[in-house]
Design a protein around this motif. Structure first.
Motif, PDB file in Angstrom:
ATOM      1  N   VAL A  79       0.834  -1.213   0.000  1.00 51.58           N
ATOM      2  CA  VAL A  79       0.000   0.000   0.000  1.00 51.58           C
ATOM      3  C   VAL A  79       0.868   1.262   0.000  1.00 51.58           C
ATOM      4  CG1 VAL A  79      -1.947  -1.108   1.162  1.00 51.58           C
ATOM      5  CG2 VAL A  79      -0.170   0.003   2.525  1.00 51.58           C
ATOM      6  N   GLN A  94      -1.195  -4.920  -0.393  1.00 47.78           N
ATOM      7  CA  GLN A  94      -2.471  -4.386  -0.873  1.00 47.78           C
ATOM      8  C   GLN A  94      -3.618  -5.319  -0.486  1.00 47.78           C
ATOM      9  OE1 GLN A  94      -3.724  -1.777  -2.237  1.00 47.78           O
ATOM     10  NE2 GLN A  94      -1.995  -0.629  -3.038  1.00 47.78           N
ATOM     11  N   ARG A  95      -4.698  -4.739  -0.018  1.00 48.58           N
ATOM     12  CA  ARG A  95      -5.897  -5.542   0.269  1.00 48.58           C
ATOM     13  C   ARG A  95      -6.954  -5.375  -0.812  1.00 48.58           C
ATOM     14  NH1 ARG A  95      -4.351  -4.571   5.477  1.00 48.58           N
ATOM     15  NH2 ARG A  95      -3.954  -6.480   6.651  1.00 48.58           N
ATOM     16  N   LYS A  96      -6.879  -4.237  -1.518  1.00 45.71           N
ATOM     17  CA  LYS A  96      -7.871  -4.005  -2.584  1.00 45.71           C
ATOM     18  C   LYS A  96      -7.602  -4.960  -3.744  1.00 45.71           C
ATOM     19  CE  LYS A  96      -8.248   0.920  -1.563  1.00 45.71           C
ATOM     20  NZ  LYS A  96      -7.537   2.167  -1.893  1.00 45.71           N
ATOM     21  N   LYS A  97      -8.618  -5.739  -4.073  1.00 43.90           N
ATOM     22  CA  LYS A  97      -8.476  -6.771  -5.094  1.00 43.90           C
ATOM     23  C   LYS A  97      -7.886  -6.224  -6.394  1.00 43.90           C
ATOM     24  CE  LYS A  97      -9.843 -11.091  -4.121  1.00 43.90           C
ATOM     25  NZ  LYS A  97      -8.853 -11.286  -3.045  1.00 43.90           N
ATOM     26  N   ASN A  98      -8.380  -5.075  -6.837  1.00 44.06           N
ATOM     27  CA  ASN A  98      -7.950  -4.568  -8.142  1.00 44.06           C
ATOM     28  C   ASN A  98      -6.529  -4.008  -8.118  1.00 44.06           C
ATOM     29  OD1 ASN A  98      -8.891  -2.464  -6.501  1.00 44.06           O
ATOM     30  ND2 ASN A  98      -9.250  -1.133  -8.264  1.00 44.06           N
ATOM     31  N   LEU A  99      -5.961  -3.828  -6.928  1.00 50.08           N
ATOM     32  CA  LEU A  99      -4.591  -3.315  -6.830  1.00 50.08           C
ATOM     33  C   LEU A  99      -3.582  -4.404  -6.458  1.00 50.08           C
ATOM     34  CD1 LEU A  99      -5.090   0.156  -5.108  1.00 50.08           C
ATOM     35  CD2 LEU A  99      -4.369  -0.298  -7.460  1.00 50.08           C
ATOM     36  N   GLN A 100      -4.078  -5.572  -6.080  1.00 50.85           N
ATOM     37  CA  GLN A 100      -3.163  -6.649  -5.692  1.00 50.85           C
ATOM     38  C   GLN A 100      -2.382  -7.130  -6.910  1.00 50.85           C
ATOM     39  OE1 GLN A 100      -5.643  -9.637  -3.866  1.00 50.85           O
ATOM     40  NE2 GLN A 100      -5.663  -8.582  -1.903  1.00 50.85           N
TER      41      GLN A 100
END
Length: 126
Positions: A79, A94-100
């Protein structure tokens, strides 16, 4: 990025110079070498975020005028944004799926403890 290599422990006192030998992926020297590989990747990537090692899959070490680590490492996007120059230790994945994002990397990291030099001749990630 200045990192001290003075406290890199010898991977194993019984290793003779010459051929690469497997070394435990939890070895402190291996972990430090993996971090150097990650720094190299982050410095050359144009990603907005810093990546950090998530798992060291395989490690070999060779004694050649210092320690040459050959590492297979999985790295993941954190992050932390590059421009913040955060310490990677405090960067969470990253925890946001689209940013992993996860990459598989092969690093060769050559550490010469007595001159405090680190060379990373190979850093391939995909």
């Amino acid at each position: 990025c200045v990192v001290s290599v003075t406290n890199v422990p010898p991977p194993h006192s019984t290793i003779r110079p010459g051929s690469p030998v497997p070394v435990n992926t939890n070895n402190p020297g291996v972990r430090k070498a993996a971090r150097f590989g990650v720094y190299r990747y982050n410095n050359s990537s144009n990603d907005l975020f810093l990546f950090k090692e998530s798992q060291i899959k395989k490690a070999m070490v060779q004694i050649v005028r210092g320690l040459k680590y050959m590492l297979h490492v999985e790295i993941k996007r954190t992050v932390c944004e590059k421009r913040d120059h955060s310490s990677l230790d405090s960067c969470h994945f990253q925890r946001k799926k689209n940013l992993q994002q996860m990459l598989r990397c092969y690093f060769e990291v050559w550490i010469t403890p007595w001159t405090h030099e680190v060379h990373i001749p190979v850093a391939h990630c995909h």
